[in-house]
Design an enzyme around this catalytic site. Structure first.
Site, PDB file in Angstrom:
ATOM      1  N   VAL A  64       8.328  13.375  -5.228  1.00 13.86           N
ATOM      2  CA  VAL A  64       8.700  12.539  -6.376  1.00 13.86           C
ATOM      3  C   VAL A  64       9.729  13.249  -7.252  1.00 13.86           C
ATOM      4  O   VAL A  64      10.761  12.682  -7.625  1.00 13.86           O
ATOM      5  CB  VAL A  64       7.443  12.193  -7.213  1.00 13.86           C
ATOM      6  N   PHE A  96       7.450   4.270  -8.430  1.00  9.34           N
ATOM      7  CA  PHE A  96       7.041   3.330  -7.385  1.00  9.34           C
ATOM      8  C   PHE A  96       7.823   3.606  -6.104  1.00  9.34           C
ATOM      9  O   PHE A  96       8.210   2.694  -5.390  1.00  9.34           O
ATOM     10  CB  PHE A  96       7.262   1.887  -7.867  1.00  9.34           C
ATOM     11  N   LEU A  97       8.110   4.888  -5.871  1.00  8.26           N
ATOM     12  CA  LEU A  97       8.908   5.250  -4.703  1.00  8.26           C
ATOM     13  C   LEU A  97       8.021   5.322  -3.469  1.00  8.26           C
ATOM     14  O   LEU A  97       6.949   5.908  -3.519  1.00  8.26           O
ATOM     15  CB  LEU A  97       9.558   6.621  -4.901  1.00  8.26           C
ATOM     16  N   GLU A 146       7.648   6.887   0.256  1.00 12.37           N
ATOM     17  CA  GLU A 146       8.246   7.920   1.104  1.00 12.37           C
ATOM     18  C   GLU A 146       9.013   7.226   2.217  1.00 12.37           C
ATOM     19  O   GLU A 146       8.583   6.184   2.726  1.00 12.37           O
ATOM     20  CB  GLU A 146       7.152   8.825   1.688  1.00 12.37           C
ATOM     21  N   ASN A 157      -1.028   0.513  -6.703  1.00 10.79           N
ATOM     22  CA  ASN A 157      -1.353   1.170  -5.431  1.00 10.79           C
ATOM     23  C   ASN A 157      -2.687   0.687  -4.871  1.00 10.79           C
ATOM     24  O   ASN A 157      -2.840   0.530  -3.666  1.00 10.79           O
ATOM     25  CB  ASN A 157      -1.368   2.696  -5.607  1.00 10.79           C
ATOM     26  N   GLY A 198      -2.722   5.839   5.056  1.00 13.40           N
ATOM     27  CA  GLY A 198      -2.827   7.268   4.788  1.00 13.40           C
ATOM     28  C   GLY A 198      -1.772   7.673   3.788  1.00 13.40           C
ATOM     29  O   GLY A 198      -1.299   6.852   3.005  1.00 13.40           O
ATOM     30  N   CYS A 251      -0.607   9.173  -1.405  1.00 13.03           N
ATOM     31  CA  CYS A 251      -0.852   8.341  -2.590  1.00 13.03           C
ATOM     32  C   CYS A 251      -2.011   7.358  -2.458  1.00 13.03           C
ATOM     33  O   CYS A 251      -2.952   7.402  -3.252  1.00 13.03           O
ATOM     34  CB  CYS A 251       0.421   7.593  -2.944  1.00 13.03           C
ATOM     35  N   LYS A 289      -5.690   8.695  -2.178  1.00 11.63           N
ATOM     36  CA  LYS A 289      -6.017   9.461  -3.392  1.00 11.63           C
ATOM     37  C   LYS A 289      -6.138   8.529  -4.605  1.00 11.63           C
ATOM     38  O   LYS A 289      -7.036   8.685  -5.432  1.00 11.63           O
ATOM     39  CB  LYS A 289      -4.875  10.470  -3.616  1.00 11.63           C
ATOM     40  N   ARG A 337       0.265  14.235   5.389  1.00 10.37           N
ATOM     41  CA  ARG A 337      -0.891  14.322   4.483  1.00 10.37           C
ATOM     42  C   ARG A 337      -1.747  13.060   4.637  1.00 10.37           C
ATOM     43  O   ARG A 337      -1.237  11.947   4.609  1.00 10.37           O
ATOM     44  CB  ARG A 337      -0.428  14.508   3.038  1.00 10.37           C
TER      45      ARG A 337
HETATM   46  C1  UGA Z   1       2.876   4.223  -1.818  1.00 15.38           C
HETATM   47  C2  UGA Z   1       3.357   2.942  -2.507  1.00 15.38           C
HETATM   48  O1  UGA Z   1       3.768   1.996  -1.515  1.00 15.38           O
HETATM   49  C3  UGA Z   1       4.537   3.229  -3.443  1.00 15.38           C
HETATM   50  O2  UGA Z   1       4.896   2.044  -4.137  1.00 15.38           O
HETATM   51  C4  UGA Z   1       4.093   4.295  -4.462  1.00 15.38           C
HETATM   52  O3  UGA Z   1       5.136   4.631  -5.351  1.00 15.38           O
HETATM   53  C5  UGA Z   1       3.664   5.537  -3.715  1.00 15.38           C
HETATM   54  O4  UGA Z   1       2.575   5.194  -2.823  1.00 15.38           O
HETATM   55  C6  UGA Z   1       3.201   6.559  -4.721  1.00 15.38           C
HETATM   56  O5  UGA Z   1       2.269   6.283  -5.476  1.00 15.38           O
HETATM   57  O6  UGA Z   1       3.822   7.619  -4.817  1.00 15.38           O
HETATM   58  P1  UGA Z   1       3.730   5.648   0.275  1.00 15.38           P
HETATM   59  O7  UGA Z   1       2.569   6.548   0.058  1.00 15.38           O
HETATM   60  O8  UGA Z   1       5.060   6.243   0.527  1.00 15.38           O
HETATM   61  O9  UGA Z   1       3.935   4.674  -0.987  1.00 15.38           O
HETATM   62  O10 UGA Z   1       3.352   4.748   1.536  1.00 15.38           O
HETATM   63  P2  UGA Z   1       3.211   3.187   1.849  1.00 15.38           P
HETATM   64  O11 UGA Z   1       4.489   2.656   2.338  1.00 15.38           O
HETATM   65  O12 UGA Z   1       2.548   2.476   0.730  1.00 15.38           O
HETATM   66  O13 UGA Z   1       2.198   3.253   3.088  1.00 15.38           O
HETATM   67  C7  UGA Z   1       0.900   3.813   2.900  1.00 15.38           C
HETATM   68  C8  UGA Z   1       0.079   3.707   4.165  1.00 15.38           C
HETATM   69  O14 UGA Z   1      -0.279   2.356   4.424  1.00 15.38           O
HETATM   70  C9  UGA Z   1       0.778   4.201   5.440  1.00 15.38           C
HETATM   71  O15 UGA Z   1      -0.158   4.967   6.185  1.00 15.38           O
HETATM   72  C10 UGA Z   1       1.138   2.926   6.178  1.00 15.38           C
HETATM   73  O16 UGA Z   1       1.203   3.081   7.583  1.00 15.38           O
HETATM   74  C11 UGA Z   1      -0.025   2.021   5.781  1.00 15.38           C
HETATM   75  N1  UGA Z   1       0.261   0.566   5.858  1.00 15.38           N
HETATM   76  C12 UGA Z   1       1.226   0.016   5.082  1.00 15.38           C
HETATM   77  C13 UGA Z   1      -0.500  -0.233   6.708  1.00 15.38           C
HETATM   78  O17 UGA Z   1      -1.398   0.256   7.415  1.00 15.38           O
HETATM   79  N2  UGA Z   1      -0.253  -1.583   6.732  1.00 15.38           N
HETATM   80  C14 UGA Z   1       0.714  -2.153   5.977  1.00 15.38           C
HETATM   81  O18 UGA Z   1       0.873  -3.401   6.049  1.00 15.38           O
HETATM   82  C15 UGA Z   1       1.474  -1.336   5.123  1.00 15.38           C
END
Ligand code: UGA
Length: 451
Positions: A26, A166-167, A169, A225, A274, A277, A280, A344
């Site tokens: 971040v 709201f970024l 990864e 989240n 996973g 974010c 947790k 992670r």
């Molecule tokens: C998440 C949020 O999407 C961001 O908006 C937020 O800013 C960020 O956390 C944070 O709090 O820093 P991120 O952790 O990068 O972002 O990952 P996501 O894209 O949300 O995916 C999270 C998990 O959900 C991944 O393991 C992904 O494979 C899984 N996922 C996602 C699914 O299993 N199904 C889906 O339809 C979407």
């Protein structure tokens, strides 16, 4: 940037001097992007080796587009890095706290690094600086930061604002520069004015800007989240129902998602969410709501469904292979999602551990995350490509939906395997693509195909 924007034209808009404390996922994206939109930014991290490599233009993790804007920032002179807190904070009008907030044993985040960052701002920060809480923290953390600042400041005044990030990864740069929304919580007018000035270049480009109070902003971040986790969990809970009924969860999600009140995003059933974010934040919000004396049973259910999604994939492997002892299982994908090298809380690693505990020999491949995965799980064997991982395997499991896996030569894969079993934990393949390839194909929440 729009040439008509106040930032670009230079009319009536002044960049700010900004310190960003913490150069993790971040903090680094925030520092580089703030420099990109015109501010004078110093990124600070206690890790001197990291600071040295950043100062040479090398980013410590893979994030599309980040390396380029770090280089650009360094060249323009608007971005620099230091391990010296006083240097970073000297003259800064805004000090961003972007340090880690790892989950503790009961889910409550451990905020020691936030407290230390606040102490540093209290000691070295400039009078009148706005202290920006960017790390994801429980509601009322800003009040704690205020108290630390009062204790350390000796006459200087600071204002604490909440500006949750709201970024995603893998999309962090794009999300910062073209955000769905910018959220600022502040309890005084001057802080609101400074934060608005900070983000003016993005607002001028059309970014939605929400100005609210500190407490609401803090809570909204967790709510966002948790809701994303809920949406994924709905799809994951639907998947076994679809399997039992003979329906297709992807088609159901398409139909549901076509209703704008529901939306198609985050309805991908699979082996669970996973990353650093979502898991947790669900745990942290659960601990928080309990402390506030509120019952929010849905949170327990999200956690349970997420466990069940992973267990479902494990069971498919076991059911197909009968005895796992001595069987070779190839895992494709180790990152917690595509476009990142982050492992992670990656469901893939948790599955690898479970399979190894049950006696299976696991060989994995990931285009980016193999190095990080081996640091996390030293007993893991990794292969250079998917075909090498599949050599002699009794089963392949798709764990991360890397787009390049979509174009794998399925006939070649099958040719090197001992048994043609393909468990698709991310519904990466179309049924049409797999049918005829001769696999026992076990997707998630969709009809199976047999060889
Ligand atoms: C998440 C949020 O999407 C961001 O908006 C937020 O800013 C960020 O956390 C944070 O709090 O820093 P991120 O952790 O990068 O972002 O990952 P996501 O894209 O949300 O995916 C999270 C998990 O959900 C991944 O393991 C992904 O494979 C899984 N996922 C996602 C699914 O299993 N199904 C889906 O339809 C979407």
């Amino acid at each position: 940037m729009n040439p008509d924007s106040p930032a670009a034209s230079g009319e009536g808009w002044e960049p700010l001097r900004v310190a960003v404390l913490g150069a993790g996922h971040v903090g680094l994206a925030t520092a580089a992007c703030l420099a990109k939109i015109g501010h004078q930014v110093v990124g600070m991290d206690a890790d001197r080796a990291k600071v040295a490599s950043l100062s040479g233009g090398r980013t410590p993790f893979f994030e599309p587009g980040l390396q380029e804007i770090v280089e650009e920032g360094l060249e323009s002179g608007r971005l620099m890095f230091t391990a010296d807190t006083s240097e970073a904070l000297s003259g800064a009008q805004a000090a961003f706290i972007c340090v880690g907030t790892p989950g503790g044993p009961d889910g409550t985040p451990m905020l020691g690094a936030v407290e230390r960052a606040a102490e540093a701002v209290g000691v070295f920060g400039a009078d009148g600086a706005v202290v920006v809480e960017k790390s994801t923290v429980p509601v009322h953390t800003a009040e704690r930061i205020c108290r630390v600042l009062e204790r350390m400041a000796r006459g200087r005044r600071f204002h604490v604002v909440s500006n949750p990030e709201f970024l995603r990864e893998g999309r962090a740069v794009e999300d910062f520069l073209r955000p769905a929304r910018i959220l600022v919580g502040a309890d005084d007018r001057r802080s609101h004015e400074i934060m608005r000035r900070l983000y003016e270049p993005l607002v001028a480009e059309g970014a939605a800007y929400f100005a609210t109070d500190v407490c609401t902003a803090e809570l909204a971040k967790h709510a966002c989240n948790v809701f994303l986790a809920l949406k994924i969990s709905f799809a994951n809970a639907l998947a076994p129902v679809c399997e039992a009924a003979g329906a297709d969860v992807v088609a159901v999600a398409d139909i549901m998602g076509s209703d704008p009140r529901i939306g198609r995003d985050f309805l991908e059933a699979g082996m669970g969410f996973g990353g650093y974010c979502l898991p947790k934040d669900v745990a942290a919000f659960k601990a928080q709501t309990e402390r506030l004396g509120c019952r929010f049973g849905l949170l327990d259910e999200i956690i349970r469904i997420n466990e069940y999604a992973l267990a479902g994939v494990f069971e498919k492997v076991r059911e197909s292979l009968w005895n796992l002892q001595g069987k070779r299982v190839a895992l494709l994908g180790l990152a917690f999602k595509p476009d990142t090298d982050d492992v992670r809380s990656s469901p893939a690693l948790r599955l690898a551990e479970r399979l190894m505990d049950a006696g299976a020999r696991v060989v994995a491949h990931d285009p980016r995350a193999a190095g990080n995965a081996c640091k996390e799980l030293s007993t893991l064997n990794v292969a250079d490509d998917a075909y090498e991982a599949a050599e002699g395997a009794d089963c392949i499991v798709i764990c991360t939906a890397w787009p390049e896996y979509r174009s794998l030569d399925l006939a070649r894969l099958k040719g090197v395997m001992r048994q043609p079993v393909l468990v698709d934990g991310r519904n990466l393949f179309d049924l049409a693509q797999v049918s005829g390839a001769g696999f026992d194909y076990l997707p998630t929440g969709r009809p199976r195909l047999s060889s």
